[in-house]
Design a protein around this motif. Structure first.
Motif, PDB file in Angstrom:
ATOM      1  N   THR A  86     -10.411 -27.330  -6.919  1.00 20.04           N
ATOM      2  CA  THR A  86     -10.203 -25.994  -6.340  1.00 20.04           C
ATOM      3  C   THR A  86      -9.130 -25.276  -7.133  1.00 20.04           C
ATOM      4  O   THR A  86      -8.194 -25.913  -7.612  1.00 20.04           O
ATOM      5  N   PRO A  87      -9.234 -23.984  -7.237  1.00 23.35           N
ATOM      6  CA  PRO A  87     -10.402 -23.151  -6.951  1.00 23.35           C
ATOM      7  C   PRO A  87     -11.424 -23.297  -8.070  1.00 23.35           C
ATOM      8  O   PRO A  87     -11.079 -23.598  -9.213  1.00 23.35           O
ATOM      9  N   MET A  88     -12.696 -23.100  -7.727  1.00 23.61           N
ATOM     10  CA  MET A  88     -13.764 -23.213  -8.712  1.00 23.61           C
ATOM     11  C   MET A  88     -14.888 -22.243  -8.346  1.00 23.61           C
ATOM     12  O   MET A  88     -15.354 -22.237  -7.215  1.00 23.61           O
ATOM     13  N   GLU A  89     -15.273 -21.427  -9.308  1.00 22.84           N
ATOM     14  CA  GLU A  89     -16.394 -20.501  -9.111  1.00 22.84           C
ATOM     15  C   GLU A  89     -17.667 -21.215  -9.528  1.00 22.84           C
ATOM     16  O   GLU A  89     -17.708 -21.832 -10.608  1.00 22.84           O
ATOM     17  N   SER A 110     -24.278 -26.639  -5.164  1.00 16.23           N
ATOM     18  CA  SER A 110     -23.923 -25.491  -4.331  1.00 16.23           C
ATOM     19  C   SER A 110     -25.196 -24.753  -3.926  1.00 16.23           C
ATOM     20  O   SER A 110     -26.007 -24.400  -4.784  1.00 16.23           O
ATOM     21  N   SER A 113     -24.075 -18.923  -4.740  1.00 16.62           N
ATOM     22  CA  SER A 113     -22.966 -18.559  -5.615  1.00 16.62           C
ATOM     23  C   SER A 113     -21.741 -18.312  -4.751  1.00 16.62           C
ATOM     24  O   SER A 113     -21.816 -17.591  -3.744  1.00 16.62           O
ATOM     25  N   CYS A 114     -20.625 -18.933  -5.115  1.00 18.66           N
ATOM     26  CA  CYS A 114     -19.429 -18.831  -4.282  1.00 18.66           C
ATOM     27  C   CYS A 114     -18.202 -19.322  -5.054  1.00 18.66           C
ATOM     28  O   CYS A 114     -18.316 -19.768  -6.188  1.00 18.66           O
ATOM     29  N   LYS A 115     -17.065 -19.234  -4.396  1.00 15.54           N
ATOM     30  CA  LYS A 115     -15.811 -19.764  -4.937  1.00 15.54           C
ATOM     31  C   LYS A 115     -15.338 -20.844  -3.983  1.00 15.54           C
ATOM     32  O   LYS A 115     -15.131 -20.581  -2.794  1.00 15.54           O
ATOM     33  N   ILE A 117     -12.726 -22.883  -2.226  1.00 16.01           N
ATOM     34  CA  ILE A 117     -11.307 -22.639  -1.950  1.00 16.01           C
ATOM     35  C   ILE A 117     -10.611 -23.836  -1.314  1.00 16.01           C
ATOM     36  O   ILE A 117      -9.386 -23.905  -1.308  1.00 16.01           O
ATOM     37  N   VAL A 147     -15.802 -22.443   1.251  1.00 13.08           N
ATOM     38  CA  VAL A 147     -16.063 -21.493   0.172  1.00 13.08           C
ATOM     39  C   VAL A 147     -15.841 -20.054   0.606  1.00 13.08           C
ATOM     40  O   VAL A 147     -15.923 -19.734   1.791  1.00 13.08           O
ATOM     41  N   GLU A 148     -15.562 -19.214  -0.395  1.00 12.54           N
ATOM     42  CA  GLU A 148     -15.597 -17.760  -0.236  1.00 12.54           C
ATOM     43  C   GLU A 148     -16.906 -17.306  -0.860  1.00 12.54           C
ATOM     44  O   GLU A 148     -17.237 -17.709  -1.975  1.00 12.54           O
ATOM     45  N   THR A 150     -19.584 -14.831  -2.561  1.00 15.60           N
ATOM     46  CA  THR A 150     -19.649 -13.677  -3.451  1.00 15.60           C
ATOM     47  C   THR A 150     -20.846 -12.814  -3.057  1.00 15.60           C
ATOM     48  O   THR A 150     -21.680 -13.208  -2.241  1.00 15.60           O
TER      49      THR A 150
END
Length: 173
Positions: A86-89, A110, A113-115, A117, A147-148, A150
């Motif tokens: 973390t963090p990783m897109e 995944s 698509s996300c980040k 956190i 995740v966050e 996108t």
């Protein structure tokens, strides 16, 4: 719903001050009942054909990723988990980690698509938590990553299966 309200009327009189009991308690305007909502704080889980799930918060800005109960059962006893950094897109379909069991090893991808956190660090010490609660995003559950989401991730959700579709998919396998 009306039957629930009728069954609560005799009980409601116990919560109204004695000075207000001249009229039936359920008719008093000063009596307030707590309203319950059936809406959930989270959206329904979505699943991939690779047996990962994602569940987003109501605002669709954050969510949790994990593997399905079907996958956890198919893997058998999980003995090792490799968590993402973390963090990783990541894009939909990117590998974010792996699980190893007594039967096999499998990458975790995944769903959208996300980040990433946060990760569920407790899985490194107790990988068997995946077998006990693979779709549980609580502190003791088997989720992998928080995740966050996108903008692309919101679009990726359209290609995922809901619970009923996923159940039908797993019954075909």
């Amino acid at each position: 719903m009306a039957s629930i309200a009728r069954s609560l009327r005799p009980v409601a009189s116990r919560f109204v001050p004695r000075s207000s009991r001249s009229a039936p308690s359920w008719r008093l305007s000063s009596f307030q009942a707590r309203c319950f909502s059936a809406s959930s704080a989270v959206q329904a889980k979505k699943y991939t054909k690779d047996h990962e799930w994602i569940e987003l918060s109501e605002d669709k800005k954050t969510g949790y990723i994990g593997i399905s109960e079907y996958a956890a059962h198919a893997l058998g006893d999980v003995v090792y988990v490799e968590l993402p950094t973390t963090p990783m897109e990541v894009a939909a379909g990117d590998s974010i980690g792996a699980v190893e069991s007594v039967k096999s090893a499998s990458d975790i991808n995944s769903p959208i698509s996300c980040k990433i956190i946060a990760v569920n660090d407790s899985l490194e010490e107790k990988p068997g938590m995946i077998n006990k609660g693979p779709e549980d995003e609580s502190s003791g559950g088997g989720w992998f990553a928080k995740v966050e989401v996108t903008e692309a991730g919101i679009k990726d959700l359209e290609g995922l299966m809901d619970g009923a579709e996923y159940k039908a998919f797993t019954e075909e396998e």
